[in-house]
Structures are given as structure tokens and as C-alpha cells.
Scaffold this motif. Structure first.
Motif, short mmCIF file in Angstrom:
data_model
loop_
_atom_site.label_atom_id
_atom_site.label_comp_id
_atom_site.label_asym_id
_atom_site.label_seq_id
_atom_site.Cartn_x
_atom_site.Cartn_y
_atom_site.Cartn_z
N GLN A 40 -5.36 2.17 2.24
CA GLN A 40 -5.99 1.08 3.33
C GLN A 40 -7.55 1.13 3.29
O GLN A 40 -8.09 0.60 3.28
CB GLN A 40 -5.31 1.16 4.56
CG GLN A 40 -5.86 0.38 5.55
CD GLN A 40 -5.11 0.21 7.04
OE1 GLN A 40 -4.22 1.30 7.21
NE2 GLN A 40 -5.37 -0.83 7.83
N ARG A 41 -7.95 2.62 3.68
CA ARG A 41 -9.01 2.91 3.59
C ARG A 41 -10.17 2.66 2.32
O ARG A 41 -11.16 2.29 2.32
CB ARG A 41 -9.58 4.41 4.12
CG ARG A 41 -8.90 4.35 5.55
CD ARG A 41 -9.09 5.93 6.07
NE ARG A 41 -10.31 6.46 6.07
CZ ARG A 41 -11.48 6.16 6.68
NH1 ARG A 41 -11.33 5.31 7.57
NH2 ARG A 41 -12.64 6.82 6.39
N ASP A 71 -1.51 8.90 0.99
CA ASP A 71 -0.56 8.13 1.95
C ASP A 71 -1.12 6.53 2.08
O ASP A 71 -2.26 6.28 1.34
CB ASP A 71 -0.49 8.76 3.13
CG ASP A 71 -1.77 8.69 4.15
OD1 ASP A 71 -2.71 8.13 3.67
OD2 ASP A 71 -1.57 9.48 4.90
N LYS A 72 -0.44 5.88 2.65
CA LYS A 72 -0.69 4.34 2.89
C LYS A 72 -2.04 4.49 3.65
O LYS A 72 -2.59 3.32 3.26
CB LYS A 72 0.36 4.01 3.65
CG LYS A 72 -0.01 2.43 4.08
CD LYS A 72 0.32 1.82 5.51
CE LYS A 72 0.02 0.63 5.90
NZ LYS A 72 -1.11 0.41 6.65
N ASN A 73 -2.26 5.11 4.35
CA ASN A 73 -3.65 5.01 5.09
C ASN A 73 -4.89 5.34 4.45
O ASN A 73 -5.86 4.47 4.46
CB ASN A 73 -3.74 5.87 6.34
CG ASN A 73 -2.70 5.81 7.39
OD1 ASN A 73 -2.18 4.51 7.54
ND2 ASN A 73 -2.19 6.69 7.92
N ALA A 74 -4.76 6.08 3.41
CA ALA A 74 -5.67 6.43 2.23
C ALA A 74 -6.01 5.34 1.58
O ALA A 74 -7.17 4.70 1.55
CB ALA A 74 -5.30 7.80 1.57
N GLN A 76 0.81 -1.06 0.01
CA GLN A 76 0.01 0.03 -0.03
C GLN A 76 0.97 1.22 -0.13
O GLN A 76 0.56 2.21 -0.57
CB GLN A 76 -0.83 0.14 1.43
CG GLN A 76 -2.11 -1.02 1.21
CD GLN A 76 -2.77 -1.20 2.34
OE1 GLN A 76 -2.45 -0.93 3.48
NE2 GLN A 76 -4.06 -1.83 2.15
N ARG A 77 2.02 1.13 0.56
CA ARG A 77 2.81 2.30 0.93
C ARG A 77 3.51 2.66 -0.57
O ARG A 77 3.63 3.60 -1.05
CB ARG A 77 3.90 2.00 1.85
CG ARG A 77 4.90 3.33 1.88
CD ARG A 77 6.02 3.12 3.08
NE ARG A 77 5.44 2.60 4.46
CZ ARG A 77 4.75 3.31 5.19
NH1 ARG A 77 4.49 4.59 5.03
NH2 ARG A 77 4.14 2.83 6.32
N LYS A 129 -14.00 2.09 2.98
CA LYS A 129 -14.17 3.06 4.03
C LYS A 129 -14.08 4.78 3.66
O LYS A 129 -14.47 5.37 4.22
CB LYS A 129 -13.49 2.98 5.36
CG LYS A 129 -13.95 1.64 5.88
CD LYS A 129 -13.12 1.32 7.09
CE LYS A 129 -13.33 -0.15 7.57
NZ LYS A 129 -13.42 -0.35 9.05
N ARG A 130 -13.59 4.71 2.50
CA ARG A 130 -13.43 6.23 2.00
C ARG A 130 -13.91 6.35 0.55
O ARG A 130 -13.70 5.50 -0.32
CB ARG A 130 -11.71 6.12 1.94
CG ARG A 130 -11.21 7.51 1.42
CD ARG A 130 -9.91 7.76 1.51
NE ARG A 130 -9.22 8.93 1.04
CZ ARG A 130 -8.95 9.27 -0.10
NH1 ARG A 130 -9.21 8.51 -1.34
NH2 ARG A 130 -8.38 10.68 -0.60
#
Length: 80
Positions: free
Chosen positions: A49-50, A44-47, A29-30, A55-56
Motif C-alpha cells: 500500500q505504501r 506485507d500488505k501495508n508495505a 495487495q495482500r 510513501k515508501r
């Protein structure tokens, strides 16, 4: 009442394909986030993931960038 989720409650229609195409490229993901940043999309990686978890919400600009990185069409990204 307007509902802006998929039938299964996800906030986007492309998350599963983002996961599948990323897995086919064998990148994290990164690394996907880094590739998107190289073409000018600030995520970013969190985006990622979501997005993959549904969830996004995903904007049209993000769909264009994801399609470029994966070398896929919009239709491939948005359909199962």
C-alpha cells in the motif's frame, strides 16, 4: 541539498506501475505480498500500500522481486 524524492514528491518511481501491474493481474495487495513472500521477499500488505502511494522507498532487491512477480523488466517497472 540532496533531494531523494521524485518531482511530484513521491518516495519512489515505481509505485504507480506496481498499482497498474497488480490491477492488470487482478490481485489484491495482500495477494501481491504473498507472491513476493513465496520468492523470498518479506513484505506485507501495508508495505505494498505504501509503495503504491509513493510513501515508501523501494530497494533494488524489492525491484528485482517485483519485476519477477509481474514478469516485467526493470525498465517497465521504473518508467511511466
Amino acid at each position: 541539498m540532496f533531494i531523494n524524492k521524485t518531482e511530484n514528491g513521491m518516495n519512489n518511481a515505481c509505485g504507480r506501475n506496481v498499482f497498474r501491474f497488480r490491477s492488470e493481474l487482478d490481485i489484491s495487495q495482500r495477494e501481491l505480498a504473498e507472491r513476493l513472500q513465496l520468492i523470498g521477499l518479506d513484505v506485507d500488505k501495508n508495505a505494498i500500500q505504501r509503495i503504491e502511494a509513493g510513501k515508501r522507498f523501494v530497494t533494488d532487491i524489492e525491484i528485482i522481486a517485483l519485476a519477477k512477480v509481474f514478469e516485467k523488466t526493470f525498465e517497465e517497472l521504473l518508467t511511466e
